[in-house]
Scaffold this active site. Structure first.
Site, PDB file in Angstrom:
ATOM      1  N   TYR A  20       0.838  -1.203   0.000  1.00  0.00           N
ATOM      2  CA  TYR A  20       0.000   0.000   0.000  1.00  0.00           C
ATOM      3  C   TYR A  20       0.873   1.254   0.000  1.00  0.00           C
ATOM      4  O   TYR A  20       1.878   1.307   0.706  1.00  0.00           O
ATOM      5  CB  TYR A  20      -0.906   0.041   1.242  1.00  0.00           C
ATOM      6  CG  TYR A  20      -1.947  -1.043   1.330  1.00  0.00           C
ATOM      7  CD1 TYR A  20      -2.166  -1.934   0.279  1.00  0.00           C
ATOM      8  CD2 TYR A  20      -2.718  -1.187   2.472  1.00  0.00           C
ATOM      9  CE1 TYR A  20      -3.127  -2.927   0.383  1.00  0.00           C
ATOM     10  CE2 TYR A  20      -3.690  -2.182   2.584  1.00  0.00           C
ATOM     11  CZ  TYR A  20      -3.879  -3.061   1.531  1.00  0.00           C
ATOM     12  OH  TYR A  20      -4.824  -4.036   1.640  1.00  0.00           O
ATOM     13  N   GLU A  54     -21.417   2.162  20.411  1.00  0.00           N
ATOM     14  CA  GLU A  54     -22.335   2.290  19.268  1.00  0.00           C
ATOM     15  C   GLU A  54     -23.039   3.650  19.219  1.00  0.00           C
ATOM     16  O   GLU A  54     -23.622   4.002  18.194  1.00  0.00           O
ATOM     17  CB  GLU A  54     -23.372   1.155  19.303  1.00  0.00           C
ATOM     18  CG  GLU A  54     -22.755  -0.205  19.034  1.00  0.00           C
ATOM     19  CD  GLU A  54     -23.767  -1.337  19.123  1.00  0.00           C
ATOM     20  OE1 GLU A  54     -24.626  -1.275  20.039  1.00  0.00           O
ATOM     21  OE2 GLU A  54     -23.704  -2.257  18.300  1.00  0.00           O
TER      22      GLU A  54
END
Ligand code: ZN
Ligand code: ZN
Length: 396
Positions: free
Chosen positions: A299, A372
């Site tokens: 990458y 969350e």
């Protein structure tokens, strides 16, 4: 339009989606169930979907009611080979596989943004492309490159690209942003040291690759301390050492594996050259020989466009209940870098750490657990970036 209010309305659904994805993690290049899941969801929202883009990749396209720019939003889909040990009621149902990097949250937030944007289609300027990418964790060719080769950034050509990563080390509700290099080029290498084996009692009749390997491991660290510009980040780690079978045998060869991390192409090139030089020189000086191999297609450095990043900061600062913080680069790798080589954009982070809820473990931990409550912020941020950048340069 109040994007955060829209995100709050669908918050329970975003969380349900996240949990469904969390329970069905799939490894890099095996995201078949996941790919179908997100494709079906996008289609249900009336978004045009192209499946099987560069493997398991999915591209959703939503054309706004007004002309404007093309903005791509990306989520990655793959999980990690980890047995989940997190204290959650919706644990992975797949043995030995876990969404420990939070890519499940990325997909849930992007699907949330897709829903918000689909509802705002009439007022939306330009076109939004939803890129669901496989195989981010794989390295090498990864998942972004095959999608780009399969036309994900074309037709229509993407003007801006944004990616969001959940961050287990950052306070819940805090965005991390940075213009310029933000993540490293992760170059992995393999070294094979050839010696000449023999009896452990008579090393003078051998060329001991274990002894040479020990010198090589130490010598490699001298590259960062003595040979590289100290103000340009460079890390080298040898993470795997293999040689020999028994205590009294000097083996024929030794093998080392490791990784180097850099934040700019010039340092990257010079570091690779120096690794090969130091290893070759040390091996020769003890009578052995070396073969050094760097993984092809590693990458690239993830480089955020400074101007786009500053505009994005202004957008993120409008999200109530969040903070925007400038961050230092991270020496992990990301193949979102490859999308950024095609179009300007920014890769930013959203904190999900919350000690009061036991969310204290970093990404890639078997106990990784995200707060969350931040998912609505992420969904709103993605929708806002698409909406704002879509209308850049278009008269309202
Ligand atoms: Zn990861
Ligand atoms: Zn990740």
């Amino acid at each position: 339009m109040d994007f955060l209010a829209e995100a709050k309305k669908i918050e329970p659904e975003i969380i349900r989606t996240r949990r469904a994805l969390h329970q069905h993690p799939e490894l890099s290049y095996h995201e078949v169930w996941t790919s179908k899941f997100v494709s079906d969801r996008l289609e249900a929202l009336g978004i045009h979907v192209r499946r099987g883009v560069g493997g398991n990749g999915v591209v959703g396209t939503l054309k706004g009611g007004v002309d404007g720019k093309v903005v791509a939003l990306r989520a990655d889909m793959d999980a990690l080979p980890i047995t989940e040990a997190a204290d959650v009621g919706f644990r992975s149902k797949i043995d030995g596989v876990m969404h420990a990097c939070g890519h499940d949250t990325h997909m849930a937030m992007l699907l949330g943004a897709a829903e918000i944007l689909a509802r705002a289609q009439a007022e939306l300027h330009g076109t939004v492309k939803f890129l669901f990418q496989p195989a981010e964790e794989h390295g090498g060719r990864g998942g972004a490159l095959p999608m780009i080769e399969d036309g994900a950034m074309l037709d229509p050509k993407v003007d801006y690209v944004f990616g969001l990563h959940i961050d287990g080390d950052r306070k819940a509700g805090e965005f991390g942003v940075r213009g310029g290099p933000v993540m490293a080029a992760p170059d992995t290498f393999k070294i094979r040291i050839e010696g000449r084996g023999g009896h452990g009692s008579a090393p003078h009749k051998t060329i001991d690759p274990v002894y040479i390997a020990a010198n090589v491991i130490l010598g490699l660290q001298g590259i960062s301390s003595r040979m590289m510009d100290p103000v340009r980040p460079f890390v080298i780690t040898v993470g795997s050492v293999h040689a020999g079978t028994k205590e009294n045998i000097i083996p024929d060869y030794a093998e080392l594996e490791g990784t180097i991390r850099t934040l700019d192409e010039a340092t990257r090139k010079s570091a690779k050259r120096k690794v090969a030089g130091v290893v070759g020189g040390l091996c020769r000086s003890f009578g052995g020989s070396a073969h050094v191999e760097f993984e092809a297609d590693a990458y690239p450095v993830t480089v955020n466009d400074p101007k786009t990043t500053e505009r994005a900061v202004k957008v993120l600062q409008r999200i109530r209940g969040t903070r925007v913080k400038r961050m230092e680069p991270i020496l992990g790798g990301e193949d979102f870098s490859r999308f950024l080589q095609k179009s300007p954009g920014t890769f930013y982070f959203l904190g999900a750490a919350n000690p009061a809820k036991g969310c204290v473990y970093p990404n890639h931990s078997s106990k990784f657990k995200a707060d969350e409550d931040v998912l609505k912020y992420g969904a709103a941020s993605l929708a806002m970036l698409a909406f704002e950048f879509g209308s850049q340069g278009t008269p309202r």
